[in-house]
Write an enzyme that holds these catalytic residues in place. Structure first.
Site, PDB file in Angstrom:
ATOM      1  N   TYR A  93       0.863  -1.183   0.000  1.00  0.00           N
ATOM      2  CA  TYR A  93       0.000   0.000   0.000  1.00  0.00           C
ATOM      3  C   TYR A  93       0.895   1.228   0.000  1.00  0.00           C
ATOM      4  O   TYR A  93       1.604   1.493   0.979  1.00  0.00           O
ATOM      5  CB  TYR A  93      -0.900  -0.002   1.234  1.00  0.00           C
ATOM      6  CG  TYR A  93      -1.813   1.194   1.288  1.00  0.00           C
ATOM      7  CD1 TYR A  93      -3.014   1.202   0.584  1.00  0.00           C
ATOM      8  CD2 TYR A  93      -1.491   2.316   2.024  1.00  0.00           C
ATOM      9  CE1 TYR A  93      -3.853   2.308   0.611  1.00  0.00           C
ATOM     10  CE2 TYR A  93      -2.330   3.426   2.067  1.00  0.00           C
ATOM     11  CZ  TYR A  93      -3.508   3.407   1.356  1.00  0.00           C
ATOM     12  OH  TYR A  93      -4.331   4.499   1.385  1.00  0.00           O
ATOM     13  N   TYR A 133      -6.073   3.740  -7.849  1.00  0.00           N
ATOM     14  CA  TYR A 133      -6.153   3.856  -6.400  1.00  0.00           C
ATOM     15  C   TYR A 133      -7.496   3.333  -5.915  1.00  0.00           C
ATOM     16  O   TYR A 133      -8.520   4.001  -6.053  1.00  0.00           O
ATOM     17  CB  TYR A 133      -5.944   5.303  -5.918  1.00  0.00           C
ATOM     18  CG  TYR A 133      -5.976   5.359  -4.407  1.00  0.00           C
ATOM     19  CD1 TYR A 133      -4.840   5.064  -3.668  1.00  0.00           C
ATOM     20  CD2 TYR A 133      -7.149   5.632  -3.715  1.00  0.00           C
ATOM     21  CE1 TYR A 133      -4.864   5.046  -2.282  1.00  0.00           C
ATOM     22  CE2 TYR A 133      -7.186   5.619  -2.327  1.00  0.00           C
ATOM     23  CZ  TYR A 133      -6.047   5.333  -1.623  1.00  0.00           C
ATOM     24  OH  TYR A 133      -6.075   5.300  -0.242  1.00  0.00           O
TER      25      TYR A 133
END
Ligand SMILES: [Zn+2]
Lengths: 387, 159
Positions: free
Chosen positions: A282, A332
């Protein structure tokens, strides 16, 4: 015990800017794709975990589970939802759990004519950061910028270390159909010439919001064997929280993976960093890759920059990382960017940059706010074939 | 960009830190302390080991060192006119970490010694700012849009 939570379905809607589709429709499409992938009927879904939403529009999606609830911890939510799904399975509350995320930040979907007024936009994360906002610290980039400044100062590194992350991720995104960086590779000098956003993070260090939805179906290992798709098991997971790191003064060195999440994930999976074939981290900002390579023990402190510059996270490197372009150059979808790519890599079906023979994939997620800007939850998971 | 500069009351839900902000108006820098373990914490909240019972406000030295800093170049929807140039995280001598504006000539360096000064940003609204130790020219520096201390806070918070 129900055993390790096992992912048997993945639904990935189109991901990108200005899709012009509403969030609930994106979510519906991802759910249906995940169910088709798993070979399940929608009536078999008995729990639904709805990420990043207050209204769980199950009616629109055509789901009638026995339980459903919202889970809101930003980029940590997808990983946490899989662990919570494991709890529902283990306590006999569900046999098939759907975890779903979807947003439409940039694409206005067609609307009915309103009776009066216009809908108002919401403020993206100014006030939610509390006191730092008094001093002008705005938006998520500023948190990562403080970590990046600290990192570069501590190790005497330059902005080229950050550039190496951005260029590597773009090299993956440039060959991934549908990625935001598709067909547009970048160089280190492109990075160095891009404008400063929050010092030392430049435009090419930053992800941008994209529209899209992702859903997964989670079940027990026993039921996974009967599903259509190749099952992917969570062999070990670990959680950590950056609030403890805030108290002990290490928060600006960490994403929350160290010390707890990394240690627990490896211990529970019975493997070490040397066993991992591919990583999906991430990283909405480039610095997060460098921090996590060190927190998870792939590099010694201060060596992640050289590791990435030397191609260590590239396609032929020791640890191909963020192989769909990551959040910088792929899309995203909070923690579903790394989780979805991790599932594809372990299945061996990534549409580009498939790592040959990838057996173990590390997936991470960070998000939420424990009361201080940057004090978020972190979750790390090691994915592999069921054992 | 918004023209509204946020005030302390805009960014939290209650008055837990009211004592701190009152002290800022008197140019005193407070930090909350747990009397059970002597740990200093900011902002107000419960000690992770002993809860809220032993928490009191004590006067801090106002000195510390720079942990990290940044400059926000991007205009976000919630960016405001008159925002400080440089924002930072400071580790106080008492051990607590705080976010603050930083006034400093030249490029800040991590680990450098800083001390508190007080800036009035509106009528009766005073916030702490950290500055390089011993540099009076820096102490007197005010970010653009910030009026000098005094009764006139006009122009800072536009209607
Ligand atoms: Zn205490």
């Amino acid at each position: 015990m129900a055993g390790e939570p096992t992912i048997v379905g993945l639904g990935l809607s189109p991901q990108g800017r200005r899709l012009g589709v509403s969030r609930r429709e994106l979510r519906r499409r991802a759910i249906d794709e995940a169910l088709a992938d798993a070979g399940l009927h929608r009536r078999q879904v008995d729990a639904c975990i709805c990420i990043g939403t207050e209204l769980e529009d199950l009616r629109y999606a055509g789901l009638t589970p026995r339980t459903s609830f919202a889970l809101n911890s930003g980029g940590a939510s997808p990983g946490l939802s899989v662990l919570v799904a494991g709890g529902l399975l283990a306590t006999g509350q569900a046999e098939y759990v759907v975890c779903v995320y979807g947003e439409a930040w940039t694409g206005e979907a067609p609307r009915l004519t309103p009776h009066h007024g216009a809908s108002t936009g919401t403020d993206l994360g100014g006030y939610s950061y509390g006191y730092p906002y008094l001093h002008g610290l705005v938006g998520p980039a500023s948190v990562y910028a403080l970590a990046a400044q600290h990192y570069l100062d501590r190790h005497g590194g330059g902005s080229e270390d950050l550039a190496a992350v951005a260029v590597t991720e773009r090299s993956y995104g440039a060959v991934r159909p549908g990625a935001v960086g598709f067909g547009e590779p970048i160089t280190v000098s492109d990075h160095q010439e891009s404008r400063m956003i929050v010092d030392p993070l430049r435009l090419l260090d930053c992800s941008r919001p994209t529209d899209g939805a992702v859903a997964v179906v989670v079940t027990s290992p026993a039921r996974a064997a009967d599903c259509a798709a190749t099952p992917v098991a969570v062999l070990g997971a670990g959680t950590g929280h950056n609030l403890e790191n805030w108290w002990n003064g290490t928060m600006f060195r960490r994403t929350g993976a160290a010390p707890d999440a990394a240690r627990t994930a490896f211990r529970r999976a019975g493997v070490g960093p040397e066993d991992i074939d591919v990583a999906q981290l991430y990283a909405p900002f480039s610095i997060a890759v460098l921090l996590q390579l060190e927190e998870y023990g792939f590099c010694d402190e201060g060596e992640a920059g050289a590791f990435v510059r030397g191609g260590g996270t590239g396609p032929k490197g020791r640890l191909p990382t963020n192989t769909g372009g990551g959040q910088l150059s792929g899309f995203y979808a909070t923690g579903f960017t790394p989780l979805s790519e991790g599932i594809l890599q372990v299945r061996g079906t990534a549409p580009s940059s498939q790592v040959p023979g990838a057996e173990l994939c590390l997936v991470s997620g960070s998000g939420g706010n424990g009361g201080v800007q940057g004090s978020w939850a972190h979750v790390g998971m090691i994915l592999g074939r069921p054992r | 960009m918004t023209t509204f500069r946020p005030y302390p009351g805009d960014v939290v839900a209650d008055t837990a830190d009211a004592v701190f902000w009152q002290a800022c108006r008197e140019e005193r820098y407070l930090v909350s302390r747990c009397s059970d373990c002597d740990r200093h914490l900011w902002p107000a909240g419960a000690c992770p080991d002993h809860g809220m019972a032993g928490m009191t406000w004590v006067e801090a030295s106002g000195r510390g060192r720079l942990v990290s800093w940044t400059v926000v170049h991007q205009d976000y929807p919630s960016s405001f006119r008159g925002a400080p140039d440089t924002t930072a995280v400071i580790e106080l001598e008492e051990g607590a970490f705080v976010h603050s504006a930083l006034s400093c000539r030249g490029r800040p360096s991590v680990g450098m010694a800083v001390e508190v000064a007080f800036h009035q940003i509106g009528d009766g609204v005073v916030i702490p700012v950290f500055c390089t130790v011993g540099d009076d020219t820096v102490r007197d520096h005010r970010p653009p849009g910030v009026p000098p201390p005094g009764p006139t806070g006009e122009g800072v918070r536009e209607p």
